[in-house]
Each structure stands twice: as structure tokens, then as C-alpha cells.
Scaffold this motif. Structure first.
Motif, PDB file in Angstrom:
ATOM      1  N   UNK A   7     -13.272  -5.900   7.600  1.00 57.03           N
ATOM      2  CA  UNK A   7     -12.110  -5.243   7.028  1.00 57.03           C
ATOM      3  C   UNK A   7     -12.426  -3.811   6.617  1.00 57.03           C
ATOM      4  N   UNK A   8     -11.420  -2.969   6.736  1.00 59.82           N
ATOM      5  CA  UNK A   8     -11.455  -1.637   6.140  1.00 59.82           C
ATOM      6  C   UNK A   8     -10.384  -1.599   5.071  1.00 59.82           C
ATOM      7  N   UNK A   9     -10.801  -1.414   3.835  1.00 60.87           N
ATOM      8  CA  UNK A   9      -9.878  -1.356   2.711  1.00 60.87           C
ATOM      9  C   UNK A   9      -9.603   0.094   2.380  1.00 60.87           C
ATOM     10  N   UNK A  10      -8.334   0.481   2.444  1.00 59.36           N
ATOM     11  CA  UNK A  10      -7.918   1.847   2.116  1.00 59.36           C
ATOM     12  C   UNK A  10      -7.159   1.810   0.798  1.00 59.36           C
ATOM     13  N   UNK A  11      -7.543   2.688  -0.127  1.00 56.77           N
ATOM     14  CA  UNK A  11      -6.904   2.739  -1.440  1.00 56.77           C
ATOM     15  C   UNK A  11      -6.411   4.160  -1.672  1.00 56.77           C
ATOM     16  N   UNK A  12      -5.127   4.280  -1.982  1.00 54.31           N
ATOM     17  CA  UNK A  12      -4.526   5.586  -2.236  1.00 54.31           C
ATOM     18  C   UNK A  12      -4.279   5.752  -3.724  1.00 54.31           C
ATOM     19  N   UNK A  13      -4.747   6.876  -4.271  1.00 58.08           N
ATOM     20  CA  UNK A  13      -4.557   7.177  -5.679  1.00 58.08           C
ATOM     21  C   UNK A  13      -4.828   8.637  -5.920  1.00 58.08           C
ATOM     22  N   UNK A  14      -4.080   9.223  -6.831  1.00 66.42           N
ATOM     23  CA  UNK A  14      -4.335  10.611  -7.178  1.00 66.42           C
ATOM     24  C   UNK A  14      -5.617  10.793  -7.966  1.00 66.42           C
TER      25      UNK A  14
END
Length: 200
Positions: free
Chosen positions: A190-197
Motif C-alpha cells: 500500500x501507498x498511504x497518502x495523507x493531505x494536511x496543511x
């Protein structure tokens, strides 16, 4: 800002009722790191993290009752996994790739990792009681770009030397974030992508 953790997630239950989720990330913004999320039969949720920086990031993304920074070592040789994380010792043997795993392997990895593709798969995953996209808390959104899947065929775990029992389904589902690992014990690429400022 988006960050990626690239590696494997291994999820299994045990016959004692303890459920385990191992994250093994050879490529991450923090370097090669690993962690273990534990939910005990009474519902107590515990994070075992390799570094304080990893513990801070994971605890800001998921929900735990307790967080410990401990040595975490994950060894892989062919289908065999050996995990040591503080009080936890875990050995598992991966088995066959099911039909879903074979389908996942047909999707080119660059496409499988993209949030847009992962978002398209989320309604399908929900039909099976799982999620590939969701809110990770603290203003973060997370996508799980799964690229392969193998079922587990054996497991042995202990906690401070006490036997946790053998392989069992992940039931009830773990409650760390917006979704659980599959109920059937498995390991996923898996590739886990997390978006956050404010992501690390």
C-alpha cells in the motif's frame, strides 16, 4: 501538503481477542519506520511507534488510548514476517494471493497510488465494509492506494511473554481511524497518502 508512506500494512486478529495492525514503511518522510497499532479485547487502543516523531504523527492522524515509543523491528523473508515491538512478539506466514489480490496487481502502480483513483474505488470498498478514503482527523484526509494483497495462513503472537493465541479474524473491526483492515487476516502492499496543511 501531501505526504506518502509507502510499504505494507499487515492486519490480524488473535484467538485471545487482541487485534494487531503492523505498518512497515521502508519509504516515508521520516525514513524507514514501522509501527504497530494494538486493540485489546476490552477495547483499549495502543500505539507502539519506533520514534517519537512517528508517534506524534500517527497519534495526530488516528485515535489511541495509549502511545508508547519502543524499539520496533520488522523482518521479512519470502512469506515469513517477524515483528518485535516493545512487549509484542509476532510471527506470521503469508499465503496465497486471492482473486482481489490478482485484480489489484493488474492496475499499474503509478495509477494505483493516486488519490483520484483511490477515491473512485472507495464506494466499491464500502460495499465490503472497508474504506480507501476518509477523514483522518485534525483536518487530514487519507487515501489507501492498495497494490497487492496476500492472505495470512499462520500467526503466533505474545505480549510480555504471554501467549496471545493463533490466527483469527479481525473481529470486531479495529477502531483507530475511519476504517478497519480487512476482517480476513492479510498483508497488503500500500501507498498511504495523507493531505494536511501541517503534515510532516
Amino acid at each position: 501538503m501531501r505526504v506518502r508512506y509507502d510499504g505494507w500494512i499487515l492486519g490480524t486478529g488473535t484467538t485471545s481477542g487482541t487485534r494487531l495492525v503492523v505498518g512497515h514503511w521502508p519509504r516515508s518522510p521520516l525514513g524507514p519506520v514501522s509501527d504497530v497499532m494494538v486493540e485489546r479485547p476490552d477495547g483499549h487502543r495502543l500505539l507502539l511507534a519506533q520514534t517519537a516523531e512517528l508517534a506524534d504523527f500517527v497519534a495526530a492522524t488516528y485515535t489511541f488510548d495509549e502511545v508508547r515509543v519502543v524499539p520496533v523491528a520488522v523482518g521479512r523473508a519470502a512469506e515469513h514476517w517477524v515483528v518485535h515491538a516493545g512487549p509484542l512478539a509476532l510471527r506470521v506466514t503469508a499465503g496465497r494471493r486471492p482473486a482481489l489480490g490478482r485484480v489489484l496487481r493488474t492496475v499499474p502502480s503509478p495509477l494505483a497510488r493516486t488519490p483520484a483513483w483511490v477515491g473512485l474505488l472507495d464506494p466499491i470498498a464500502r460495499l465490503a465494509g472497508m474504506r480507501t478514503r476518509g477523514s483522518a482527523g485534525n483536518g487530514r484526509t487519507e487515501w489507501y492506494g492498495v497494490q497487492d494483497l496476500h492472505l495470512l495462513r499462520a500467526a503466533a503472537a505474545s505480549w510480555d511473554g504471554a501467549d496471545l493465541g493463533g490466527l483469527a479474524p479481525v473481529r470486531p473491526p479495529v477502531r483507530f481511524g475511519f476504517g478497519s483492515v480487512p476482517p480476513t487476516p492479510s498483508v497488503v502492499r500500500v501507498t498511504t497518502t495523507i493531505a494536511s496543511s501541517t503534515a510532516v
